[in-house]
Design a protein around this motif. Structure first.
Motif, short mmCIF file in Angstrom:
data_model
loop_
_atom_site.label_atom_id
_atom_site.label_comp_id
_atom_site.label_asym_id
_atom_site.label_seq_id
_atom_site.Cartn_x
_atom_site.Cartn_y
_atom_site.Cartn_z
N ASN A 1 -7.97 17.98 -35.10
CA ASN A 1 -9.26 17.74 -34.79
C ASN A 1 -10.25 17.11 -35.99
O ASN A 1 -11.43 17.10 -36.28
N VAL A 2 -9.54 16.19 -36.80
CA VAL A 2 -10.42 15.62 -37.92
C VAL A 2 -11.02 14.14 -37.51
O VAL A 2 -10.29 13.34 -36.62
N GLU A 3 -12.12 14.10 -37.46
CA GLU A 3 -13.05 13.01 -36.88
C GLU A 3 -12.83 11.51 -37.80
O GLU A 3 -12.71 10.57 -37.35
N ASN A 4 -12.89 11.83 -38.98
CA ASN A 4 -12.66 10.75 -39.99
C ASN A 4 -11.59 10.91 -41.07
O ASN A 4 -11.64 11.98 -41.94
N ILE A 5 -10.76 9.71 -41.11
CA ILE A 5 -9.55 10.07 -42.06
C ILE A 5 -9.57 8.67 -42.81
O ILE A 5 -9.90 7.58 -42.28
N ALA A 6 -9.32 8.87 -43.93
CA ALA A 6 -9.12 7.55 -45.01
C ALA A 6 -7.69 7.79 -45.82
O ALA A 6 -7.57 9.06 -46.21
N ALA A 7 -7.32 6.60 -45.98
CA ALA A 7 -5.97 6.92 -46.81
C ALA A 7 -6.02 5.63 -47.69
O ALA A 7 -6.22 4.46 -47.49
N LEU A 8 -5.50 6.12 -49.03
CA LEU A 8 -5.35 5.18 -50.22
C LEU A 8 -4.04 5.42 -50.86
O LEU A 8 -3.95 6.65 -51.12
N SER A 9 -3.56 4.57 -51.54
CA SER A 9 -2.23 4.79 -52.14
C SER A 9 -1.81 4.01 -53.18
O SER A 9 -2.61 2.57 -53.44
N ASP A 10 -0.72 4.47 -53.98
CA ASP A 10 -0.18 3.66 -55.12
C ASP A 10 -1.42 3.08 -56.10
O ASP A 10 -1.24 1.77 -56.35
N ILE A 11 -2.08 3.94 -56.55
CA ILE A 11 -3.24 3.54 -57.50
C ILE A 11 -2.54 3.05 -58.83
O ILE A 11 -3.25 2.27 -59.44
N HIS A 12 -1.63 3.60 -59.43
CA HIS A 12 -0.73 3.57 -60.62
C HIS A 12 -1.75 3.11 -61.53
O HIS A 12 -1.66 2.09 -62.32
N GLY A 13 -2.74 4.15 -62.04
CA GLY A 13 -3.58 3.89 -63.27
C GLY A 13 -4.63 2.82 -63.02
O GLY A 13 -5.22 2.56 -64.12
#
Ligand code: ZN
Length: 347
Positions: free
Chosen positions: A80-92
């Motif tokens: 029941n999570v209404e808003n999700i954001a995903a970010l990946s591989d920031i590597h510094g």
């Protein structure tokens, strides 16, 4: 930028190994612009903060209440999570990641949490390659606390580069941290040992989570992994967590290393992109993990991509290059690319 760190690095080695040299007016011996930290160590129940300021290491004892020293692992499933954001591989690439997070309303201009009850998933690989790892880790550390206070969550999932550093594989460490490491007199991985705040925090993190009907994991879930490990994700997270303290040699003495650190493992798998799987293969995996989507990093694309009719989302948008990147939004079962300048483009 990278070259200047390299020069500082070479010069630091030179200055440390050539103690007889007294040419202090040599511009190459100038570390006055080199700063890093904080690194907070836990020693005999004391918190000791070390910083490098203009080439000089400073050390101070902090109030014991300033940081938690025990981090309890989070649960692995959220509903029941209404808003999700995903970010990946920031590597510094801290500056670029901050820009993406700000422009998409996840953080405010003061770099504080602005995503309310939303869940932000960092899908691994904050470590290695780039020059601002420690800045990123402390930002995520702060945002996790702020998110929770607001009814939201920040999930930092460990990727192959987190596990590499924690297992002392330092092949991809940026030159800046070779300088820091020399100045602090510690191997790079010791800056994140179990006797540090960030090191302990990292050791509490998950490798795979499920939010609503989506799985989030750095590499991916392979058919082979399910066969060897099963699909209990809480148990899998516990196995991965406890493997951090095991030596590679010991893990390699059985099939363990192949299952959890091999090419088909959660953190190294690239099969969705490169193994010529067909729709039925993906559907079978999704049925086994009881989900409709899998969101992964690890394989770089120029933007966030979908594969297999929106069943798989690849969120490594090449932030590591330092010029552009995106995040993925999931709202009301709809998926959007959040661009660098904050536009939302529906899939
Ligand atoms: Zn990776």
């Amino acid at each position: 930028m990278k070259n200047s760190y390299l020069i500082i690095f070479i010069v630091t080695i030179f200055s440390i190994t050539s103690v007889t040299s007294q040419e202090t007016d040599d511009p190459f011996l100038d570390l006055t612009n080199f700063s890093d930290g904080p690194y907070v160590f836990i020693s005999n129940n004391k918190l000791i903060e070390k910083k490098i300021l203009n080439g000089v290491v400073t050390s101070k004892v902090l109030e014991p209440t300033q940081y938690d020293t025990i981090f309890t692992p989070q649960k692995s499933m959220f509903k029941n999570v209404e808003n999700i954001a995903a970010l990946s591989d920031i590597h510094g690439q801290y500056d670029l990641a901050v820009e993406i997070l700000k422009n998409n309303g996840i953080i405010d201009p003061n770099l504080d949490w602005n995503f309310g009850k939303g869940h932000l998933v960092i899908v691994g690989d904050v470590f290695d390659r780039g020059p601002k790892i420690n800045e990123m880790l402390w930002l995520l550390f702060k945002l996790e606390i702020q998110a929770k206070k607001n009814g939201g969550r920040l999930h930092f999932l460990l990727g192959n580069h987190e596990y590499m550093v924690l297992h002392k594989d330092l092949r991809y460490v940026h030159d800046r941290y070779k300088v820091s490491s020399k100045l602090l007199g510690l191997a790079y991985d010791e800056l994140y040992s179990n006797q540090t705040i960030i090191g302990r925090w990292l050791r509490s993190k998950s490798t795979i989570i499920k939010i609503n009907n989506s799985i989030f994991v750095h590499g991916g879930v392979s058919e082979e992994f399910i066969t060897e490990n099963g699909i209990d994700i809480s148990n899998t997270n516990q196995i991965m967590r406890s493997s951090i303290e095991r030596s590679k040699q010991e893990m390699k003495s059985t099939d363990f290393y192949k299952t959890y650190y091999g090419k088909k493992s959660l953190i190294w798998y690239r099969g969705y992109f490169y193994d010529n799987l067909v729709d039925a293969d993906i559907s079978k995996i999704l049925t086994q993990v009881n989900s409709e989507h899998i969101v992964v990093g690890h394989c770089s694309n120029e933007e966030i991509v979908q594969l297999y009719d929106h069943k798989i989302f690849g969120v490594d948008s090449s932030i590591k290059k330092g010029t552009y990147g995106e995040l993925l939004f999931i709202k009301n079962k709809q998926f959007y690319r959040g661009t660098l300048d904050g536009k939302q483009i529906k899939f």
